[in-house]
Design a protein around this motif. Structure first.
Motif, PDB file in Angstrom:
ATOM      1  N   ASP A   1      71.897  81.054 -53.674  1.00 47.49           N
ATOM      2  CA  ASP A   1      72.717  79.615 -53.580  1.00 47.49           C
ATOM      3  C   ASP A   1      74.128  79.510 -54.459  1.00 47.49           C
ATOM      4  N   GLU A   2      73.073  80.165 -55.577  1.00 44.52           N
ATOM      5  CA  GLU A   2      74.563  79.828 -56.454  1.00 44.52           C
ATOM      6  C   GLU A   2      75.670  80.785 -56.324  1.00 44.52           C
ATOM      7  N   ALA A   3      75.330  82.383 -56.050  1.00 49.66           N
ATOM      8  CA  ALA A   3      76.419  82.963 -55.936  1.00 49.66           C
ATOM      9  C   ALA A   3      77.775  82.333 -55.069  1.00 49.66           C
ATOM     10  N   VAL A   4      76.948  81.501 -53.869  1.00 53.46           N
ATOM     11  CA  VAL A   4      78.382  81.369 -52.259  1.00 53.46           C
ATOM     12  C   VAL A   4      78.468  79.904 -52.818  1.00 53.46           C
ATOM     13  N   GLU A   5      77.910  79.304 -53.726  1.00 52.56           N
ATOM     14  CA  GLU A   5      79.177  78.032 -54.092  1.00 52.56           C
ATOM     15  C   GLU A   5      79.875  78.660 -54.716  1.00 52.56           C
ATOM     16  N   GLN A   6      79.771  79.433 -56.129  1.00 55.17           N
ATOM     17  CA  GLN A   6      80.920  79.651 -56.812  1.00 55.17           C
ATOM     18  C   GLN A   6      82.346  80.863 -56.113  1.00 55.17           C
ATOM     19  N   ALA A   7      82.005  81.539 -54.770  1.00 61.05           N
ATOM     20  CA  ALA A   7      82.520  81.673 -54.256  1.00 61.05           C
ATOM     21  C   ALA A   7      83.141  80.964 -53.222  1.00 61.05           C
ATOM     22  N   LEU A   8      82.966  79.753 -52.703  1.00 55.21           N
ATOM     23  CA  LEU A   8      83.633  78.763 -52.254  1.00 55.21           C
ATOM     24  C   LEU A   8      84.729  78.378 -53.178  1.00 55.21           C
ATOM     25  N   ILE A   9      84.005  77.803 -53.852  1.00 53.91           N
ATOM     26  CA  ILE A   9      85.368  77.279 -55.474  1.00 53.91           C
ATOM     27  C   ILE A   9      86.022  78.483 -55.350  1.00 53.91           C
ATOM     28  N   ALA A  10      86.075  79.091 -55.837  1.00 57.94           N
ATOM     29  CA  ALA A  10      86.798  80.135 -56.560  1.00 57.94           C
ATOM     30  C   ALA A  10      88.097  81.174 -55.349  1.00 57.94           C
ATOM     31  N   ARG A  11      86.921  81.146 -54.380  1.00 57.95           N
ATOM     32  CA  ARG A  11      88.287  82.398 -53.098  1.00 57.95           C
ATOM     33  C   ARG A  11      88.239  81.114 -51.879  1.00 57.95           C
ATOM     34  N   ARG A  12      87.976  80.122 -52.240  1.00 57.22           N
ATOM     35  CA  ARG A  12      88.625  78.964 -50.641  1.00 57.22           C
ATOM     36  C   ARG A  12      88.900  77.368 -51.399  1.00 57.22           C
ATOM     37  N   GLY A  13      88.449  77.366 -53.138  1.00 57.71           N
ATOM     38  CA  GLY A  13      89.241  76.408 -53.410  1.00 57.71           C
ATOM     39  C   GLY A  13      88.492  75.215 -52.951  1.00 57.71           C
ATOM     40  N   ILE A  14      87.286  74.943 -53.051  1.00 53.87           N
ATOM     41  CA  ILE A  14      86.038  74.239 -52.474  1.00 53.87           C
ATOM     42  C   ILE A  14      86.021  73.607 -53.115  1.00 53.87           C
ATOM     43  N   ASP A  15      85.582  72.002 -53.297  1.00 52.53           N
ATOM     44  CA  ASP A  15      85.396  71.806 -53.937  1.00 52.53           C
ATOM     45  C   ASP A  15      83.666  71.455 -54.609  1.00 52.53           C
ATOM     46  N   ALA A  16      83.127  70.742 -56.300  1.00 50.80           N
ATOM     47  CA  ALA A  16      81.992  71.533 -56.595  1.00 50.80           C
ATOM     48  C   ALA A  16      80.719  71.121 -55.465  1.00 50.80           C
ATOM     49  N   ASP A  17      80.700  70.116 -55.366  1.00 51.13           N
ATOM     50  CA  ASP A  17      80.669  69.063 -54.670  1.00 51.13           C
ATOM     51  C   ASP A  17      79.748  69.670 -52.964  1.00 51.13           C
TER      52      ASP A  17
END
Length: 379
Positions: free
Chosen positions: A215-231
């Motif tokens: 889950d952490e890798a998916v979360e970090q990829a969403l933030i880095a690649r898609r610009g999604i906020d952390a929450d």
């Protein structure tokens, strides 16, 4: 493409590189695991590694530099893709579709990235209600191109996407290829349902099990690649169940899952009301989806049965729902209980199997709906 483009899966990436460095690379690898975990991305990154290495710096040989330039466009002459295809209306009755018939569409798809679904590929081909398969002619074509000498003097790599879609003729021809592989050839097979492959094919490969992405890798990829906020990234990563494709679906406001949720809600409401007439209309509408989409819908229904059953335990940590799914579960979950959860799940599973075996979808779905009326009454 290299392994840094693969989300998570560092252990598998290291294992693949180690095989080459220790000179123990088998001639055929079978990548297995849940959808969206990066099996195809791993296969494509590994193909690039085999064909161009991982040398860094300013002194990279010209041959390696040229190979990488070709691979950036997925046009390396020693890299061959094999994948399920459909028969278009304009094709003659004698013609067996092969990958070459859809090379332009395939190239357009993989240039967008290494994470994609069968549904996306079907749309790319312009499919309507057809089922995509790998024909016997495709195995013949693969044998022909792999018999040629390597263009660049190194490996020849064949990536076979979804080999479980081979018909029996194609599977037997591939088996012969695996038994007597052309010199210097590496087969990378990417399968969602390895249990559907011939045992003799599986036995001639080394299986690489690709587990769900952390889950952490998916979360970090969403933030880095898609610009999604952390929450938001945290919630999406949790719902994604380790699948990058599911994470991307959650970002798409018009995604297929929302359509399936609407059909699930409609089905359950009509069954509760015992509205046989409208259930017939429901089955006619969903039967118009085509077999591939119907099977995806039934898999989604099974997932919702599980989530609604777990919702009854009132433990948020056990549930993986979108906000829309959760809102429906608040009123519906009580109808899924210990007395019927297994039978309902098996009902959807059986319907998906029957549709996959070319049964009349309208009859299968209507019969499923009628049986569901009875099951929802069980307490």
């Amino acid at each position: 493409m290299d392994f840094s483009d693969v989300i998570g899966q560092d252990a598998v990436s290291s294992r693949l590189v180690q095989m080459v460095k220790e000179d123990r690379l088998p001639h055929a690898l079978l990548f297995c695991g849940p959808e969206g975990t990066g099996k195809m991305a791993l296969a494509m990154a590994f193909a690039c590694y085999l064909l161009a290495g991982d040398e860094a710096g300013d002194t990279v040989p010209t041959s390696v530099s040229n190979a990488r330039a070709m691979l950036r466009q997925w046009e390396h002459p020693d890299l061959h893709f094999s994948y399920p295809t459909i028969k278009l209306p304009g094709m003659s009755s004698e013609h067996q579709p092969v990958s070459r018939d859809f090379a332009k569409e395939w190239h357009a798809l993989i240039m967008q990235g290494a994470y994609f679904t069968m549904n996306q590929w079907m749309k790319q081909m312009g499919a309507t209600t057809q089922q995509a398969i790998i024909t016997g002619a495709e195995s013949d074509e693969l044998a022909r191109v792999l018999a040629l000498k390597s263009s660049q003097g190194g490996y020849k790599v064949a990536i076979i996407w979804r080999p479980e879609r081979m018909n029996l003729t194609s599977a037997n021809k591939l088996l012969k290829l695996l038994e007597e592989p052309p010199q210097g050839t590496v087969f990378l097979m990417v399968s969602e349902e390895p249990e559907k492959l011939l045992e003799t094919i599986v036995s001639r490969t080394q299986r690489i099990d690709v587990k769900r992405i952390d889950d952490e890798a998916v979360e970090q990829a969403l933030i880095a690649r898609r610009g999604i906020d952390a929450d938001a990234a945290h919630r999406i990563a949790r719902i994604a169940h380790g699948s990058w494709l599911k994470a991307l679906e959650s970002l798409d406001t018009g995604n297929e899952s929302r359509e399936f949720l609407n059909m699930f809600q409609m089905l359950m409401r009509l069954c509760y009301l015992r509205n046989v007439k409208d259930l017939k209309r429901w089955s006619e509408v969903t039967a118009g989806y085509g077999r591939e989409k119907e099977r995806r819908m039934l898999v989604y229904f099974q997932q919702q049965v599980r989530e609604n059953f777990m919702f009854n335990f009132r433990n948020p940590e056990l549930n993986y729902m979108t906000l829309e799914e959760e809102n429906f579960a608040k009123n519906f979950a009580r109808f899924i209980n210990e007395a019927n959860v297994i039978e309902i799940n098996e009902l959807f599973q059986r319907a998906g199997r029957d549709i996959g075996q070319n049964a009349n979808a309208k009859i299968v779905l209507y019969d499923m709906a009628l049986k569901l009326i009875v099951l929802l009454l069980k307490k």
